[in-house]
Design a protein around this motif. Structure first.
Motif, PDB file in Angstrom:
ATOM      1  N   PHE A  56       0.825  -1.529   0.115  1.00  0.00           N
ATOM      2  CA  PHE A  56       0.002   0.155   0.291  1.00  0.00           C
ATOM      3  C   PHE A  56       0.962   1.267   0.011  1.00  0.00           C
ATOM      4  CE2 PHE A  56      -3.983  -2.129   2.282  1.00  0.00           C
ATOM      5  CZ  PHE A  56      -4.207  -2.532   0.890  1.00  0.00           C
ATOM      6  N   SER A  57       2.138   1.352   0.843  1.00  0.00           N
ATOM      7  CA  SER A  57       2.765   2.474   0.923  1.00  0.00           C
ATOM      8  C   SER A  57       3.503   2.718  -0.474  1.00  0.00           C
ATOM      9  CB  SER A  57       3.803   1.973   1.933  1.00  0.00           C
ATOM     10  OG  SER A  57       3.317   2.164   3.145  1.00  0.00           O
ATOM     11  N   GLN A  58       3.753   1.688  -1.209  1.00  0.00           N
ATOM     12  CA  GLN A  58       4.456   1.870  -2.461  1.00  0.00           C
ATOM     13  C   GLN A  58       3.518   2.486  -3.430  1.00  0.00           C
ATOM     14  OE1 GLN A  58       6.125  -2.180  -3.632  1.00  0.00           O
ATOM     15  NE2 GLN A  58       7.505  -2.075  -1.772  1.00  0.00           N
ATOM     16  N   GLN A  59       2.202   2.272  -3.308  1.00  0.00           N
ATOM     17  CA  GLN A  59       1.087   2.766  -4.039  1.00  0.00           C
ATOM     18  C   GLN A  59       0.931   4.212  -3.593  1.00  0.00           C
ATOM     19  OE1 GLN A  59      -1.971   0.238  -4.892  1.00  0.00           O
ATOM     20  NE2 GLN A  59      -0.776  -1.622  -4.175  1.00  0.00           N
ATOM     21  N   SER A  60       1.394   4.629  -2.588  1.00  0.00           N
ATOM     22  CA  SER A  60       1.315   6.100  -2.184  1.00  0.00           C
ATOM     23  C   SER A  60      -0.289   6.166  -1.335  1.00  0.00           C
ATOM     24  CB  SER A  60       1.385   7.035  -3.344  1.00  0.00           C
ATOM     25  OG  SER A  60       2.484   7.363  -3.739  1.00  0.00           O
ATOM     26  N   LEU A  61      -0.287   4.821  -0.674  1.00  0.00           N
ATOM     27  CA  LEU A  61      -1.742   4.925  -0.211  1.00  0.00           C
ATOM     28  C   LEU A  61      -1.412   4.972   1.328  1.00  0.00           C
ATOM     29  CD1 LEU A  61      -3.345   1.709  -1.939  1.00  0.00           C
ATOM     30  CD2 LEU A  61      -4.123   4.097  -2.011  1.00  0.00           C
ATOM     31  N   ARG A  62      -2.099   6.001   2.210  1.00  0.00           N
ATOM     32  CA  ARG A  62      -1.756   6.181   3.361  1.00  0.00           C
ATOM     33  C   ARG A  62      -2.474   4.882   4.339  1.00  0.00           C
ATOM     34  NH1 ARG A  62      -3.278  11.218   7.072  1.00  0.00           N
ATOM     35  NH2 ARG A  62      -2.097  10.644   8.967  1.00  0.00           N
ATOM     36  N   ASN A  63      -1.686   4.342   5.192  1.00  0.00           N
ATOM     37  CA  ASN A  63      -1.986   3.337   6.213  1.00  0.00           C
ATOM     38  C   ASN A  63      -2.233   3.813   7.494  1.00  0.00           C
ATOM     39  OD1 ASN A  63      -1.311   1.104   4.336  1.00  0.00           O
ATOM     40  ND2 ASN A  63       0.651   1.927   4.266  1.00  0.00           N
ATOM     41  N   ILE A  64      -3.267   3.372   8.183  1.00  0.00           N
ATOM     42  CA  ILE A  64      -3.525   3.703   9.431  1.00  0.00           C
ATOM     43  C   ILE A  64      -4.032   2.356  10.315  1.00  0.00           C
ATOM     44  CG2 ILE A  64      -5.097   5.151  11.033  1.00  0.00           C
ATOM     45  CD1 ILE A  64      -5.097   7.260   9.085  1.00  0.00           C
ATOM     46  N   LEU A  65      -3.640   2.406  11.397  1.00  0.00           N
ATOM     47  CA  LEU A  65      -4.041   1.215  12.022  1.00  0.00           C
ATOM     48  C   LEU A  65      -4.915   1.455  13.294  1.00  0.00           C
ATOM     49  CD1 LEU A  65      -3.911  -2.113  12.570  1.00  0.00           C
ATOM     50  CD2 LEU A  65      -1.922  -1.861  13.802  1.00  0.00           C
ATOM     51  N   LEU A  66      -5.907   0.917  13.490  1.00  0.00           N
ATOM     52  CA  LEU A  66      -6.728   1.374  14.830  1.00  0.00           C
ATOM     53  C   LEU A  66      -6.698  -0.061  15.756  1.00  0.00           C
ATOM     54  CD1 LEU A  66      -9.080   2.973  16.277  1.00  0.00           C
ATOM     55  CD2 LEU A  66     -10.786   1.901  15.010  1.00  0.00           C
ATOM     56  N   CYS A  67      -6.564   0.288  16.801  1.00  0.00           N
ATOM     57  CA  CYS A  67      -6.277  -0.770  18.031  1.00  0.00           C
ATOM     58  C   CYS A  67      -7.110  -0.385  19.151  1.00  0.00           C
ATOM     59  CB  CYS A  67      -4.973  -0.599  18.560  1.00  0.00           C
ATOM     60  SG  CYS A  67      -3.587  -1.105  17.230  1.00  0.00           S
ATOM     61  N   TYR A  68      -7.611  -1.251  19.900  1.00  0.00           N
ATOM     62  CA  TYR A  68      -8.255  -0.970  20.900  1.00  0.00           C
ATOM     63  C   TYR A  68      -7.704  -1.909  22.234  1.00  0.00           C
ATOM     64  CZ  TYR A  68     -11.686  -5.021  21.037  1.00  0.00           C
ATOM     65  OH  TYR A  68     -12.198  -6.103  21.086  1.00  0.00           O
ATOM     66  N   LYS A  69      -8.166  -1.500  23.543  1.00  0.00           N
ATOM     67  CA  LYS A  69      -7.685  -2.413  24.456  1.00  0.00           C
ATOM     68  C   LYS A  69      -8.637  -1.878  25.859  1.00  0.00           C
ATOM     69  CE  LYS A  69      -4.182  -3.303  28.106  1.00  0.00           C
ATOM     70  NZ  LYS A  69      -2.650  -2.957  28.275  1.00  0.00           N
ATOM     71  N   GLU A  70      -9.333  -3.135  26.415  1.00  0.00           N
ATOM     72  CA  GLU A  70     -10.113  -2.950  27.500  1.00  0.00           C
ATOM     73  C   GLU A  70      -9.178  -2.247  28.865  1.00  0.00           C
ATOM     74  OE1 GLU A  70     -13.203  -5.247  30.330  1.00  0.00           O
ATOM     75  OE2 GLU A  70     -13.014  -5.899  28.150  1.00  0.00           O
ATOM     76  N   ILE A  71      -9.622  -1.437  29.329  1.00  0.00           N
ATOM     77  CA  ILE A  71      -8.869  -0.979  30.658  1.00  0.00           C
ATOM     78  C   ILE A  71      -9.583  -0.679  31.702  1.00  0.00           C
ATOM     79  CG2 ILE A  71      -7.099   0.259  29.151  1.00  0.00           C
ATOM     80  CD1 ILE A  71      -8.402   2.680  29.715  1.00  0.00           C
ATOM     81  N   SER A  72      -8.998  -0.696  33.186  1.00  0.00           N
ATOM     82  CA  SER A  72      -9.593  -0.404  34.211  1.00  0.00           C
ATOM     83  C   SER A  72      -9.740   1.155  34.336  1.00  0.00           C
ATOM     84  CB  SER A  72      -8.867  -1.083  35.451  1.00  0.00           C
ATOM     85  OG  SER A  72      -7.727  -0.427  35.661  1.00  0.00           O
ATOM     86  N   LYS A  73     -10.961   1.414  35.264  1.00  0.00           N
ATOM     87  CA  LYS A  73     -11.062   2.849  35.621  1.00  0.00           C
ATOM     88  C   LYS A  73      -9.573   3.184  36.130  1.00  0.00           C
ATOM     89  CE  LYS A  73     -14.217   5.766  38.163  1.00  0.00           C
ATOM     90  NZ  LYS A  73     -15.311   5.748  38.853  1.00  0.00           N
TER      91      LYS A  73
END
Length: 75
Positions: A56-73
């Motif tokens: 994707f980078s070689q095609q000049s496409l922007r890459n974004i990763l979305l992550c999540y984590k359950e956390i305590s208060k």
């Protein structure tokens, strides 16, 4: 960039982060597949992921990763 979200029905906190896939993938152990099932990230999958990001980078496409984590208060 990160944000903390409180889910009132589940009474749980989640930390969502977005950013460069090359950086964030190092801290991930699981992903949500096309069937919406949580699946462990294997070395084979990690290599395929890195190849896809590179293509994707070689095609000049922007890459974004979305992550999540359950956390305590307290966290």
């Amino acid at each position: 960039m990160s944000v903390i979200f409180y889910h009132p029905q589940k009474q749980r906190y989640y930390l969502f982060s977005k950013g460069a896939p090359e950086i964030l993938i190092e801290n991930c152990r699981y992903f949500i597949n096309k069937s919406a099932a949580v699946t462990e990230i294997t070395p084979t999958y990690r290599k395929e992921f890195e190849q896809t990001v590179s293509e994707f980078s070689q095609q000049s496409l922007r890459n974004i990763l979305l992550c999540y984590k359950e956390i305590s208060k307290e966290q």
